[in-house]
Design a protein around this motif. Structure first.
Motif, PDB file in Angstrom:
ATOM      1  N   SER A   3       0.807  -1.223   0.000  1.00 53.84           N
ATOM      2  CA  SER A   3       0.000   0.000   0.000  1.00 53.84           C
ATOM      3  C   SER A   3       0.842   1.275   0.000  1.00 53.84           C
ATOM      4  O   SER A   3       0.367   2.332  -0.374  1.00 53.84           O
ATOM      5  N   ILE A   4       2.111   1.175   0.399  1.00 56.22           N
ATOM      6  CA  ILE A   4       2.976   2.363   0.400  1.00 56.22           C
ATOM      7  C   ILE A   4       3.223   2.824  -1.042  1.00 56.22           C
ATOM      8  O   ILE A   4       3.269   4.004  -1.325  1.00 56.22           O
ATOM      9  N   ASN A   5       3.347   1.880  -1.953  1.00 56.63           N
ATOM     10  CA  ASN A   5       3.635   2.209  -3.341  1.00 56.63           C
ATOM     11  C   ASN A   5       2.388   2.278  -4.216  1.00 56.63           C
ATOM     12  O   ASN A   5       2.504   2.496  -5.414  1.00 56.63           O
ATOM     13  N   HIS A   6       1.243   2.024  -3.631  1.00 57.52           N
ATOM     14  CA  HIS A   6      -0.003   2.026  -4.385  1.00 57.52           C
ATOM     15  C   HIS A   6      -0.980   3.036  -3.782  1.00 57.52           C
ATOM     16  O   HIS A   6      -1.019   3.220  -2.566  1.00 57.52           O
ATOM     17  N   ILE A   7      -1.752   3.651  -4.664  1.00 59.11           N
ATOM     18  CA  ILE A   7      -2.809   4.562  -4.221  1.00 59.11           C
ATOM     19  C   ILE A   7      -4.102   4.172  -4.933  1.00 59.11           C
ATOM     20  O   ILE A   7      -4.081   3.657  -6.045  1.00 59.11           O
ATOM     21  N   ARG A   8      -5.218   4.403  -4.265  1.00 57.98           N
ATOM     22  CA  ARG A   8      -6.531   4.032  -4.800  1.00 57.98           C
ATOM     23  C   ARG A   8      -7.045   5.201  -5.639  1.00 57.98           C
ATOM     24  O   ARG A   8      -7.277   6.288  -5.111  1.00 57.98           O
ATOM     25  N   LEU A   9      -7.211   4.974  -6.944  1.00 61.46           N
ATOM     26  CA  LEU A   9      -7.537   6.052  -7.874  1.00 61.46           C
ATOM     27  C   LEU A   9      -8.809   5.805  -8.678  1.00 61.46           C
ATOM     28  O   LEU A   9      -9.208   4.659  -8.886  1.00 61.46           O
ATOM     29  N   PHE A  10      -9.393   6.903  -9.146  1.00 60.22           N
ATOM     30  CA  PHE A  10     -10.468   6.840 -10.137  1.00 60.22           C
ATOM     31  C   PHE A  10     -10.458   8.126 -10.944  1.00 60.22           C
ATOM     32  O   PHE A  10      -9.921   9.145 -10.524  1.00 60.22           O
ATOM     33  N   VAL A  11     -11.048   8.058 -12.133  1.00 53.50           N
ATOM     34  CA  VAL A  11     -11.134   9.199 -13.034  1.00 53.50           C
ATOM     35  C   VAL A  11     -12.582   9.665 -13.044  1.00 53.50           C
ATOM     36  O   VAL A  11     -13.503   8.844 -13.151  1.00 53.50           O
ATOM     37  N   ALA A  12     -12.780  10.990 -12.930  1.00 58.75           N
ATOM     38  CA  ALA A  12     -14.148  11.500 -12.853  1.00 58.75           C
ATOM     39  C   ALA A  12     -14.261  12.897 -13.451  1.00 58.75           C
ATOM     40  O   ALA A  12     -13.264  13.592 -13.640  1.00 58.75           O
ATOM     41  N   VAL A  13     -15.505  13.275 -13.704  1.00 61.42           N
ATOM     42  CA  VAL A  13     -15.838  14.646 -14.079  1.00 61.42           C
ATOM     43  C   VAL A  13     -16.195  15.353 -12.774  1.00 61.42           C
ATOM     44  O   VAL A  13     -17.108  14.915 -12.062  1.00 61.42           O
ATOM     45  N   PRO A  14     -15.478  16.426 -12.429  1.00 60.35           N
ATOM     46  CA  PRO A  14     -15.799  17.145 -11.193  1.00 60.35           C
ATOM     47  C   PRO A  14     -17.102  17.932 -11.331  1.00 60.35           C
ATOM     48  O   PRO A  14     -17.545  18.224 -12.444  1.00 60.35           O
TER      49      PRO A  14
END
Length: 190
Positions: A3-14
Motif C-alpha cells: 500500500s505504500i507504493n499504491h494509491i486508490r484512484l479513479f477518473v471523474a468529471v468534477p
C-alpha cells in the motif's frame, strides 16, 4: 500489494461548487426519508468515468498526461441533474444516486476515450455498462423494503431562476480515495 507504493484512484468529471451546494441541500431534505448508512460528503460529489483501484503511485503522472490530452481534444459538455434512482437489489439497494442528463452522448464518448487511453497502462474496462450518475448514499439500512415510488417525492432541485440544475463540464480529474476520511476524495496533482 504494497500500500505504500499504491494509491486508490479513479477518473471523474468534477462538479462545480454551486451545484454541490444545491445537491447538499437536496440531500438534507432526502436523508430523513431514506435510511442509508453512508451519505456522500458534498465535497466528494462527482461523475465517475473509470474506477482504477489500487494503482502504482508512479503511474499517476502518466495517467494525468493522458487525461490532459483528452481534455484538450474534448468539447465542454452541458450536463443537468436528473431524477433519483438506485442500484442493487430493489428491496435493499446498495446505492442511491442522482441521474445525469444533458449531453449524455458526449459523456459516454468521453468515458470511452478515457477507457481506451488507459488500456495500454494496464487498466481493464469495467464489464458493466457505463451509467452516468452521481452517488448520493450507500447501503440502505432499514428492515422495511425500499419503496421506489417515494423517489418521485423529491424532484430535482431548481436554480434560483427556476430552471433545472445545469452546468458546463470541461475537465476530467484524477482522484485519490482515502477510505477512512471525510471528505474522502482528493484531487491528484502533479
Amino acid at each position: 500489494m504494497n500500500s505504500i507504493n499504491h494509491i486508490r484512484l479513479f477518473v471523474a468529471v468534477p462538479i462545480p461548487s454551486s451545484i454541490k451546494q444545491a445537491i447538499d441541500t437536496w440531500m438534507e431534505e432526502i436523508k430523513p426519508h431514506f435510511p442509508f448508512r453512508k451519505w456522500v460528503h458534498p465535497s466528494d460529489l462527482h461523475i465517475t468515468l473509470q474506477f482504477l483501484g489500487d494503482t502504482p503511485a508512479d503511474l499517476a503522472p502518466q495517467i494525468m498526461l493522458a487525461l490532459e490530452q483528452i481534455s484538450k481534444e474534448s468539447s465542454p459538455l452541458t450536463l443537468r441533474l436528473a431524477p433519483l434512482g438506485t442500484f442493487g437489489r430493489p428491496p435493499h439497494p446498495s446505492v442511491l444516486w442522482a441521474g445525469i442528463s444533458g449531453d449524455v452522448e458526449g459523456l459516454h464518448s468521453l468515458q470511452q476515450q478515457v477507457v481506451r487511453a488507459l488500456i495500454p497502462m494496464g487498466f481493464t474496462p469495467e464489464e458493466r455498462t457505463f451509467h452516468p450518475h452521481m452517488t448520493l448514499a450507500r447501503n440502505y439500512a432499514s428492515t422495511i423494503p425500499f419503496d421506489r415510488t417515494k423517489l418521485s417525492d423529491f424532484p430535482v432541485p431548481s436554480s434560483p431562476e427556476g430552471k433545472g440544475l445545469q452546468w458546463t463540464a470541461d475537465e476530467i480529474t484524477l482522484y485519490r480515495s482515502h477510505l477512512n476520511r471525510r471528505p474522502m476524495y482528493e484531487v491528484v496533482t502533479s
